[in-house]
Design a protein around this motif. Structure first.
Motif, PDB file in Angstrom:
ATOM      1  N   LYS A   1      -3.248   6.503   3.455  1.00 34.23           N
ATOM      2  CA  LYS A   1      -3.926   5.785   2.362  1.00 34.23           C
ATOM      3  C   LYS A   1      -3.537   6.365   1.001  1.00 34.23           C
ATOM      4  CE  LYS A   1      -8.329   6.545   2.121  1.00 34.23           C
ATOM      5  NZ  LYS A   1      -9.723   6.601   2.574  1.00 34.23           N
ATOM      6  N   HIS A   2      -3.433   7.670   0.915  1.00 33.44           N
ATOM      7  CA  HIS A   2      -3.084   8.303  -0.360  1.00 33.44           C
ATOM      8  C   HIS A   2      -1.646   7.966  -0.774  1.00 33.44           C
ATOM      9  CE1 HIS A   2      -6.920  10.219  -0.385  1.00 33.44           C
ATOM     10  NE2 HIS A   2      -6.708  10.694   0.824  1.00 33.44           N
ATOM     11  N   LYS A   3      -0.773   7.854   0.194  1.00 37.48           N
ATOM     12  CA  LYS A   3       0.613   7.479  -0.116  1.00 37.48           C
ATOM     13  C   LYS A   3       0.686   6.015  -0.547  1.00 37.48           C
ATOM     14  CE  LYS A   3       2.482  11.041   2.826  1.00 37.48           C
ATOM     15  NZ  LYS A   3       1.200  11.710   3.053  1.00 37.48           N
ATOM     16  N   ILE A   4      -0.169   5.190   0.019  1.00 34.77           N
ATOM     17  CA  ILE A   4      -0.247   3.784  -0.393  1.00 34.77           C
ATOM     18  C   ILE A   4      -0.604   3.725  -1.873  1.00 34.77           C
ATOM     19  CG2 ILE A   4      -1.605   1.664  -0.144  1.00 34.77           C
ATOM     20  CD1 ILE A   4      -1.805   2.330   2.880  1.00 34.77           C
ATOM     21  N   SER A   5      -1.553   4.537  -2.262  1.00 34.36           N
ATOM     22  CA  SER A   5      -1.975   4.602  -3.658  1.00 34.36           C
ATOM     23  C   SER A   5      -0.849   5.116  -4.551  1.00 34.36           C
ATOM     24  CB  SER A   5      -3.200   5.511  -3.768  1.00 34.36           C
ATOM     25  OG  SER A   5      -3.582   5.650  -5.107  1.00 34.36           O
ATOM     26  N   ILE A   6      -0.175   6.163  -4.120  1.00 38.21           N
ATOM     27  CA  ILE A   6       0.924   6.752  -4.886  1.00 38.21           C
ATOM     28  C   ILE A   6       2.031   5.729  -5.120  1.00 38.21           C
ATOM     29  CG2 ILE A   6       2.835   8.416  -4.692  1.00 38.21           C
ATOM     30  CD1 ILE A   6       0.754  10.352  -3.442  1.00 38.21           C
ATOM     31  N   LEU A   7       2.239   4.847  -4.145  1.00 33.79           N
ATOM     32  CA  LEU A   7       3.297   3.831  -4.279  1.00 33.79           C
ATOM     33  C   LEU A   7       2.791   2.554  -4.956  1.00 33.79           C
ATOM     34  CD1 LEU A   7       5.277   4.294  -0.939  1.00 33.79           C
ATOM     35  CD2 LEU A   7       5.840   5.154  -3.220  1.00 33.79           C
ATOM     36  N   GLY A   8       1.656   2.655  -5.630  1.00 29.37           N
ATOM     37  CA  GLY A   8       1.179   1.577  -6.486  1.00 29.37           C
ATOM     38  C   GLY A   8       0.646   0.340  -5.779  1.00 29.37           C
ATOM     39  N   LEU A   9       0.237   0.494  -4.531  1.00 27.82           N
ATOM     40  CA  LEU A   9      -0.243  -0.652  -3.746  1.00 27.82           C
ATOM     41  C   LEU A   9      -1.767  -0.717  -3.769  1.00 27.82           C
ATOM     42  CD1 LEU A   9       2.210  -0.110  -0.774  1.00 27.82           C
ATOM     43  CD2 LEU A   9       2.340  -1.936  -2.469  1.00 27.82           C
ATOM     44  N   THR A  10      -2.312  -1.299  -4.813  1.00 26.44           N
ATOM     45  CA  THR A  10      -3.771  -1.286  -4.990  1.00 26.44           C
ATOM     46  C   THR A  10      -4.495  -2.162  -3.974  1.00 26.44           C
ATOM     47  OG1 THR A  10      -3.520  -2.911  -6.747  1.00 26.44           O
ATOM     48  CG2 THR A  10      -3.720  -0.633  -7.427  1.00 26.44           C
ATOM     49  N   LYS A  11      -3.981  -3.351  -3.697  1.00 27.20           N
ATOM     50  CA  LYS A  11      -4.626  -4.229  -2.704  1.00 27.20           C
ATOM     51  C   LYS A  11      -4.477  -3.630  -1.304  1.00 27.20           C
ATOM     52  CE  LYS A  11      -3.956  -8.431  -5.373  1.00 27.20           C
ATOM     53  NZ  LYS A  11      -2.755  -8.960  -5.983  1.00 27.20           N
ATOM     54  N   SER A  12      -3.322  -3.077  -1.047  1.00 28.65           N
ATOM     55  CA  SER A  12      -3.064  -2.463   0.261  1.00 28.65           C
ATOM     56  C   SER A  12      -3.946  -1.244   0.485  1.00 28.65           C
ATOM     57  CB  SER A  12      -1.592  -2.060   0.358  1.00 28.65           C
ATOM     58  OG  SER A  12      -0.766  -3.199   0.227  1.00 28.65           O
ATOM     59  N   TYR A  13      -4.259  -0.543  -0.584  1.00 23.40           N
ATOM     60  CA  TYR A  13      -5.138   0.623  -0.492  1.00 23.40           C
ATOM     61  C   TYR A  13      -6.496   0.195   0.063  1.00 23.40           C
ATOM     62  CZ  TYR A  13      -7.581   4.906  -1.913  1.00 23.40           C
ATOM     63  OH  TYR A  13      -8.321   6.072  -1.917  1.00 23.40           O
ATOM     64  N   GLN A  14      -6.999  -0.933  -0.409  1.00 22.04           N
ATOM     65  CA  GLN A  14      -8.288  -1.442   0.092  1.00 22.04           C
ATOM     66  C   GLN A  14      -8.180  -1.833   1.566  1.00 22.04           C
ATOM     67  OE1 GLN A  14     -11.338  -1.370  -1.569  1.00 22.04           O
ATOM     68  NE2 GLN A  14     -12.007  -1.761   0.527  1.00 22.04           N
ATOM     69  N   VAL A  15      -7.052  -2.414   1.956  1.00 26.37           N
ATOM     70  CA  VAL A  15      -6.838  -2.741   3.371  1.00 26.37           C
ATOM     71  C   VAL A  15      -6.915  -1.466   4.199  1.00 26.37           C
ATOM     72  CG1 VAL A  15      -5.151  -3.585   5.070  1.00 26.37           C
ATOM     73  CG2 VAL A  15      -5.465  -4.814   2.911  1.00 26.37           C
ATOM     74  N   ALA A  16      -6.284  -0.402   3.706  1.00 18.25           N
ATOM     75  CA  ALA A  16      -6.293   0.870   4.434  1.00 18.25           C
ATOM     76  C   ALA A  16      -7.708   1.436   4.551  1.00 18.25           C
ATOM     77  CB  ALA A  16      -5.365   1.868   3.749  1.00 18.25           C
ATOM     78  N   ILE A  17      -8.479   1.335   3.480  1.00 17.06           N
ATOM     79  CA  ILE A  17      -9.877   1.792   3.511  1.00 17.06           C
ATOM     80  C   ILE A  17     -10.641   1.032   4.600  1.00 17.06           C
ATOM     81  CG2 ILE A  17     -12.087   1.746   2.265  1.00 17.06           C
ATOM     82  CD1 ILE A  17     -10.455   2.247  -0.313  1.00 17.06           C
TER      83      ILE A  17
END
Length: 106
Positions: free
Chosen positions: A59-75
Motif C-alpha cells: 500500500k505504501h508503494k502504491i502511494s509513493i507511485l502516485g496512485l491515489t485511487k489505487s491506494y484506497q483499493v488497497a486499504i
C-alpha cells in the motif's frame, strides 16, 4: 481503471534531489517483486491475515507511485482479507501489474 503509476509524489518530496529519487525508486524496485511473490504465496495457502500484512506494505508503494485511487483499493482489500474476503483481488492485482510494468521501465 485509467490511473497510471507516476513519479510525481517522489519528485514532490525530493525537492529536486535526483539521488534521493533514485534511492527511493530503487527501494521500490527491490522490494515490490518480493512482496508480490510473498502475497501470492499467502493467498494460495489461504493465509489471508498474512496476505493482508503484505498488502499493507505494498500500500505504501502504491502511494509513493502516485496512485491515489489505487491506494484506497488497497486499504479496502487489506480490510477484506482480514475478513477472509478476496472480492477485490482482481482489481488489486491489476494495480500490481501496472506497478511492475512501470518500475521496469523507469
Amino acid at each position: 481503471m485509467t490511473e497510471k503509476p507516476n513519479l510525481n509524489y517522489i519528485q514532490e518530496i525530493s525537492g529536486g534531489d535526483k539521488e534521493f529519487e533514485n534511492k527511493l525508486l530503487q527501494i521500490v524496485k527491490n522490494e515490490l517483486p518480493n512482496e508480490i511473490e510473498t502475497y501470492t504465496n499467502f493467498l494460495k495457502q489461504e493465509k489471508f491475515i498474512l496476505a493482508a500484512e503484505i498488502v499493507h506494505k505494498i500500500k505504501h508503494k502504491i502511494s509513493i507511485l502516485g496512485l491515489t485511487k489505487s491506494y484506497q483499493v488497497a486499504i479496502d482489500y487489506e480490510e477484506d482479507l482480514k475478513k477472509n474476503s478476496i472480492k477485490l483481488k482482481n482489481e488489486f492485482e491489476i494495480i500490481l501489474t501496472s506497478m511492475i510494468h512501470f518500475i521496469n521501465k523507469v
